[in-house]
Design a protein around this motif. Structure first.
Motif, PDB file in Angstrom:
ATOM      1  N   GLU A 115       0.837  -1.201   0.000  1.00 32.05           N
ATOM      2  CA  GLU A 115       0.000   0.000   0.000  1.00 32.05           C
ATOM      3  C   GLU A 115       0.871   1.249   0.000  1.00 32.05           C
ATOM      4  N   SER A 116       0.332   2.309  -0.556  1.00 30.96           N
ATOM      5  CA  SER A 116       1.032   3.587  -0.474  1.00 30.96           C
ATOM      6  C   SER A 116       0.870   4.155   0.932  1.00 30.96           C
ATOM      7  N   GLU A 117       1.897   4.836   1.383  1.00 30.26           N
ATOM      8  CA  GLU A 117       1.889   5.459   2.703  1.00 30.26           C
ATOM      9  C   GLU A 117       2.214   6.941   2.540  1.00 30.26           C
ATOM     10  N   PRO A 118       1.810   7.764   3.512  1.00 27.92           N
ATOM     11  CA  PRO A 118       2.105   9.193   3.402  1.00 27.92           C
ATOM     12  C   PRO A 118       3.586   9.471   3.174  1.00 27.92           C
ATOM     13  N   HIS A 119       4.459   8.667   3.807  1.00 26.02           N
ATOM     14  CA  HIS A 119       5.889   8.892   3.656  1.00 26.02           C
ATOM     15  C   HIS A 119       6.468   8.172   2.437  1.00 26.02           C
ATOM     16  N   ALA A 120       5.673   7.282   1.805  1.00 26.00           N
ATOM     17  CA  ALA A 120       6.137   6.544   0.622  1.00 26.00           C
ATOM     18  C   ALA A 120       4.977   6.368  -0.356  1.00 26.00           C
ATOM     19  N   PRO A 121       4.469   7.462  -0.933  1.00 29.01           N
ATOM     20  CA  PRO A 121       3.288   7.377  -1.802  1.00 29.01           C
ATOM     21  C   PRO A 121       3.519   6.591  -3.086  1.00 29.01           C
ATOM     22  N   HIS A 122       4.790   6.479  -3.516  1.00 26.44           N
ATOM     23  CA  HIS A 122       5.072   5.794  -4.780  1.00 26.44           C
ATOM     24  C   HIS A 122       5.565   4.366  -4.578  1.00 26.44           C
ATOM     25  N   ARG A 123       5.419   3.846  -3.375  1.00 25.97           N
ATOM     26  CA  ARG A 123       5.935   2.504  -3.097  1.00 25.97           C
ATOM     27  C   ARG A 123       5.332   1.434  -4.011  1.00 25.97           C
ATOM     28  N   PRO A 124       3.996   1.402  -4.228  1.00 26.67           N
ATOM     29  CA  PRO A 124       3.452   0.383  -5.139  1.00 26.67           C
ATOM     30  C   PRO A 124       4.042   0.460  -6.543  1.00 26.67           C
ATOM     31  N   VAL A 125       4.260   1.681  -7.041  1.00 32.13           N
ATOM     32  CA  VAL A 125       4.842   1.841  -8.372  1.00 32.13           C
ATOM     33  C   VAL A 125       6.264   1.302  -8.386  1.00 32.13           C
ATOM     34  N   SER A 126       7.012   1.524  -7.307  1.00 32.89           N
ATOM     35  CA  SER A 126       8.388   1.012  -7.227  1.00 32.89           C
ATOM     36  C   SER A 126       8.409  -0.509  -7.248  1.00 32.89           C
ATOM     37  N   VAL A 127       7.447  -1.115  -6.550  1.00 32.87           N
ATOM     38  CA  VAL A 127       7.370  -2.580  -6.539  1.00 32.87           C
ATOM     39  C   VAL A 127       7.046  -3.101  -7.936  1.00 32.87           C
ATOM     40  N   LEU A 128       6.092  -2.463  -8.621  1.00 32.25           N
ATOM     41  CA  LEU A 128       5.765  -2.859  -9.989  1.00 32.25           C
ATOM     42  C   LEU A 128       6.966  -2.672 -10.914  1.00 32.25           C
ATOM     43  N   ASP A 129       7.726  -1.637 -10.684  1.00 29.32           N
ATOM     44  CA  ASP A 129       8.925  -1.387 -11.482  1.00 29.32           C
ATOM     45  C   ASP A 129       9.910  -2.541 -11.320  1.00 29.32           C
ATOM     46  N   ASP A 130      10.097  -3.002 -10.086  1.00 30.25           N
ATOM     47  CA  ASP A 130      10.996  -4.133  -9.833  1.00 30.25           C
ATOM     48  C   ASP A 130      10.504  -5.388 -10.551  1.00 30.25           C
TER      49      ASP A 130
END
Length: 251
Positions: A115-130
């Motif tokens: 899930e995206s978090e206030p401190h890491a809003p782009h985390r899901p996109v980073s996981v998809l990128d990996d």
């Protein structure tokens, strides 16, 4: 073997699954079950009698072993637990979908929910990128345009190590053709991307299937797919592969 309804079987498996797992590796004497589970002999005796009456265990030469029914029941129970565990973890995401949304719970079995978090809003996109960087084939269905992923799909396609098959609804295709013509054209011209527009309304959520081991093989467009240019567009610029109806499109 006693006849039981499905709910009774599930309840019994919830209480006795550890005994079945111990017997899964081969015949075990009762004393070993007592030691493995740190319970009394009487507790093991009751569990073995119950599982034996259900046809899940059998006793032979003083040892307890799993029957075929027992193995299949345990496998089914563990799959159910995995699915429900994934369902529980994905609850914050699922609650954003309408109650009548068609959804296969199998997608959640063994899933890692990001899930995206206030401190890491782009985390899901980073996981998809990996995932994109580690895959040889990606099949995806999209209901929205994520600018960062458009660029990444283009870069992955140009890299030549991954083939991508993207299915999208008409609004997404329109946005890609209108606002992302250059990266879209570069990706399609690489020969590693096929973009399909659905003729029917698909799921209300996006998803992708990634193959990291080459088991899916390289995908090709259906024979009925065709390149289509809108009036005023240059050949190869903003072109799109259209399949109406798309073979295997989500319903």
């Amino acid at each position: 073997m006693e006849s039981r309804d499905a709910e009774e079987v599930v309840e019994m498996l919830a209480r006795r699954s550890e005994i079945l797992r111990t017997a899964r590796d081969g015949p075990r004497p009762k004393r070993a079950l007592v030691e493995d589970h740190d319970v009394s002999r009487s507790t093991v005796d009751r569990a073995v009698r119950e599982l034996e009456s259900a046809g899940f265990l059998e006793r032979r030469d003083g040892d307890v072993s799993l029957t075929l029914s027992g193995r299949l029941a345990l496998d089914g129970y563990e799959e159910l637990v995995d699915a429900l565990t994934g369902l529980n973890e994905a609850e914050p995401i699922l609650e954003t979908l309408p109650a009548d949304t068609s959804f296969c719970v199998e997608l959640l079995r063994g899933a890692t929910v990001v899930e995206s978090e206030p401190h890491a809003p782009h985390r899901p996109v980073s996981v998809l990128d990996d995932i994109l960087q580690q895959s040889t084939t990606v099949l995806s269905y999209s209901t929205m345009v994520v600018p960062e992923l458009v660029e990444r799909y283009r870069d992955v396609a140009l890299g030549g190590d991954c083939s991508l098959e993207v299915v999208a609804n008409p609004p997404v295709v329109d946005t890609l053709v209108t606002d992302y013509a250059e990266p879209l054209d570069e990706a399609i011209q690489s020969g590693n991307v096929e973009l399909y527009e659905t003729a029917n309304e698909g799921p209300r959520y996006s998803f992708l299937v990634a193959d990291r081991g080459g088991r899916l093989g390289r995908r090709h467009p259906p024979r009925r797919a065709r390149h289509h240019r809108r009036p005023g567009e240059r050949p190869g610029r903003g072109g799109r592969v259209v399949a109406r109806p798309l073979r295997g499109a989500p319903k």
